[in-house]
Design a protein around this motif. Structure first.
Motif, short mmCIF file in Angstrom:
data_model
loop_
_atom_site.label_atom_id
_atom_site.label_comp_id
_atom_site.label_asym_id
_atom_site.label_seq_id
_atom_site.Cartn_x
_atom_site.Cartn_y
_atom_site.Cartn_z
N UNK A 7 0.80 -1.23 0.03
CA UNK A 7 0.24 -0.12 0.01
C UNK A 7 1.07 1.22 0.03
N UNK A 8 0.42 2.21 -0.82
CA UNK A 8 1.14 3.48 -0.85
C UNK A 8 0.52 4.58 -0.71
N UNK A 9 0.64 5.13 0.65
CA UNK A 9 -0.36 6.09 1.17
C UNK A 9 0.44 7.36 0.91
N UNK A 10 -0.24 8.19 -0.39
CA UNK A 10 0.05 9.33 -0.93
C UNK A 10 0.42 8.90 -2.24
N UNK A 11 -0.03 9.46 -3.24
CA UNK A 11 -0.32 9.12 -4.49
C UNK A 11 0.46 10.24 -5.69
N UNK A 12 1.25 11.08 -4.89
CA UNK A 12 2.00 12.03 -5.62
C UNK A 12 3.15 11.76 -6.31
N UNK A 13 4.19 12.32 -6.46
CA UNK A 13 5.35 12.13 -7.44
C UNK A 13 6.20 10.88 -6.78
N UNK A 14 6.50 10.86 -5.64
CA UNK A 14 7.20 9.60 -4.95
C UNK A 14 6.10 8.37 -5.08
N UNK A 15 4.89 8.85 -4.65
CA UNK A 15 3.96 7.53 -4.47
C UNK A 15 3.74 6.93 -6.04
N UNK A 16 3.61 7.66 -7.22
CA UNK A 16 3.72 7.10 -8.44
C UNK A 16 4.86 6.37 -8.61
N UNK A 64 -9.67 6.01 -2.31
CA UNK A 64 -9.72 7.16 -1.33
C UNK A 64 -10.22 6.48 0.04
N UNK A 65 -10.13 5.28 0.01
CA UNK A 65 -10.71 4.58 1.20
C UNK A 65 -9.81 3.71 2.05
N UNK A 66 -9.61 4.15 3.26
CA UNK A 66 -8.47 3.44 4.00
C UNK A 66 -8.93 1.99 4.12
N UNK A 67 -10.18 1.32 3.92
CA UNK A 67 -10.35 0.14 3.97
C UNK A 67 -9.85 -0.89 2.94
N UNK A 68 -9.53 0.02 1.88
CA UNK A 68 -8.86 -1.02 0.73
C UNK A 68 -7.17 -1.17 1.09
N UNK A 69 -6.67 -0.78 2.29
CA UNK A 69 -5.43 -1.13 2.85
C UNK A 69 -5.28 -2.42 3.58
N UNK A 70 -6.88 -3.02 3.75
CA UNK A 70 -6.62 -4.17 4.55
C UNK A 70 -5.86 -5.30 4.00
N UNK A 71 -5.03 -5.90 4.82
CA UNK A 71 -4.18 -6.97 4.52
C UNK A 71 -2.80 -6.61 3.73
N UNK A 102 -3.99 10.92 10.74
CA UNK A 102 -5.14 10.32 9.80
C UNK A 102 -4.46 9.08 9.38
N UNK A 103 -3.12 8.97 8.92
CA UNK A 103 -2.63 7.82 8.28
C UNK A 103 -2.33 6.77 9.30
N UNK A 104 -1.82 7.13 10.36
CA UNK A 104 -1.66 6.43 11.66
C UNK A 104 -2.94 5.39 11.99
N UNK A 105 -4.06 6.17 11.96
CA UNK A 105 -5.18 5.48 12.40
C UNK A 105 -5.76 4.54 11.33
N UNK A 106 -5.45 5.07 10.17
CA UNK A 106 -5.94 4.28 8.91
C UNK A 106 -5.16 2.94 8.76
N UNK A 107 -3.92 2.94 9.31
CA UNK A 107 -3.21 1.76 9.24
C UNK A 107 -3.51 0.94 10.69
N UNK A 128 8.17 9.25 13.64
CA UNK A 128 7.96 9.17 15.37
C UNK A 128 6.42 9.33 15.66
N UNK A 129 5.76 10.25 14.98
CA UNK A 129 4.52 10.49 15.29
C UNK A 129 3.79 9.36 14.73
N UNK A 130 3.90 9.01 13.50
CA UNK A 130 3.18 7.85 12.78
C UNK A 130 3.32 6.72 13.74
N UNK A 131 4.10 6.30 14.34
CA UNK A 131 4.25 5.18 15.17
C UNK A 131 3.36 5.56 16.47
N UNK A 132 3.64 6.61 16.99
CA UNK A 132 2.64 6.98 18.12
C UNK A 132 1.15 6.73 17.91
N UNK A 133 0.89 7.49 16.55
CA UNK A 133 -0.61 7.41 16.41
C UNK A 133 -1.21 6.02 15.74
#
Ligand code: APR
Length: 320
Positions: A7-16, A64-71, A102-107, A128-133
């Protein structure tokens, strides 16, 4: 055996770019996620149509739906905003901190068993923040910086010595920023310490200092040239190397922003260190001996990361 899911969260230049590399290498199926509607779907469709030409077999979807990150087995996070003119560092910190929440909770809610690689800047604070969230174990959340910074260092050394980049093994410690610590004493060219080869080739200390300085400002140099946006090819390539080390249980020692608790005199911070990446995520942090000056520089870098965390906690008291 089911295919791996990346899963790639962020579909900008690096994401693509990540999606293209992951598909081309057939690392697994790829899900591109972004808040921008249509962007991940459009990139997924475009990239899928590379498959017949390049001959890769990977399902690439956009959502655009975090549910699609499942698995997901691996999540690589580039979501966030870049620093815009007039924006202070704290403004940017506040904006991207909310994104990490938002991303941390989605994960946490959809793929808590994934190995998570963060690329969003300011890197050492965001990972660090991503780990905390997300609440994931520390060994499953890591930041990508050292592989990129070391690759920049290696590129400049190869150019200076007129040798193949394949033979250069360069090494950068510390935070991802002006205070990073390129470590010449552990950098080698075909096993020859860079300092020794410099003597043989007549490269003086001042020139090596210039290469170190160019490495430190390597990201800024590219921003200055691109004018809009920042580097994306080498950052994506670096994160892919880390993901491959995890998926293939390769036990590679890669410099990355890992959670350090005890080693290097660091207590409970994410900072750039050599870390072993295998099937259990970050399996070990390797504590190398540093010269007094390198240790002093690392301390400056660690202090800068600590300052950022204080700023994060002031912005979002739930992190305190
Ligand atoms: N959730 C998901 N995606 C988001 C969110 C969010 N809350 N907020 C922003 N995004 C998306 C944007 O819509 C954009 O598509 O993140 C993407 C970022 O892409 P780019 O702006 O193209 O940035 P990129 O060059 O890919 O760099 C991403 O990596 O190196 C760092 O400093 C860089 O922090 C930046 C990140």
């Amino acid at each position: 055996m089911a295919r791996k899911k990346i899963a790639l969260v962020g579909a900008g230049m690096i994401g693509g770019t990540l999606a293209h590399l992951a598909a081309k290498k057939e690392m697994g199926d790829v899900v591109l996620f972004d808040i921008a509607e249509g962007l991940p779907q459009g990139k997924a469709l475009d990239l899928s149509q590379c498959g017949p030409i390049e001959g890769f077999d990977a399902k690439i979807t956009g959502t655009n739906d975090y549910a699609d990150l499942a698995g997901s087995d691996v999540v690589i996070v580039t979501a966030g905003s870049p620093r815009k003119p007039g924006m202070s560092r704290d403004d940017l910190l506040g904006i991207n901190l909310k994104v990490m929440k938002a991303v941390g909770e989605g994960i946490k809610n959809n793929c808590p068993d994934a190995f998570v690689i963060c690329i969003t800047n300011p890197l050492d604070a965001m990972v660090w923040a991503l780990r905390e969230f997300s609440g994931l174990p520390h060994n499953k959340v890591v930041g990508m910086a050292g592989v990129l910074d070391s690759a920049r260092f290696a590129t400049f050394l190869a150019w200076e010595f007129g040798v193949s980049v394949k033979d250069v093994n360069a090494f950068v410690l510390g935070g991802h920023g002006d205070t990073m610590v390129p470590v010449l004493s552990y950098s080698t060219i075909s096993g020859i310490p860079v300092g020794d080869l410099a003597k043989i080739k007549g490269v003086d200390a001042a020139r090596l200092d210039e290469i170190v300085a160019r490495t430190r400002s390597g990201g800024g140099e590219i921003v200055g040239l691109l004018k809009t946006g920042s580097a994306y090819y080498a950052p994506a390539t670096s994160a892919i190397a880390m993901a491959e080390a995890y998926l293939g249980d390769q036990k590679r020692i890669l410099p990355c922003a890992a959670h350090v608790d005890g080693k290097y005199g660091v207590n409970g911070l994410y900072v750039g260190v050599p870390a072993v990446i295998g099937a259990n995520g970050i399996e070990d942090v390797v504590e190398i001996e540093l010269s007094d000056e390198e240790a002093k520089n690392l301390k400056v870098s660690v202090d800068a990361v600590e300052e950022l965390l204080v700023a994060c906690k002031n912005i979002d008291p739930s992190l305190a």
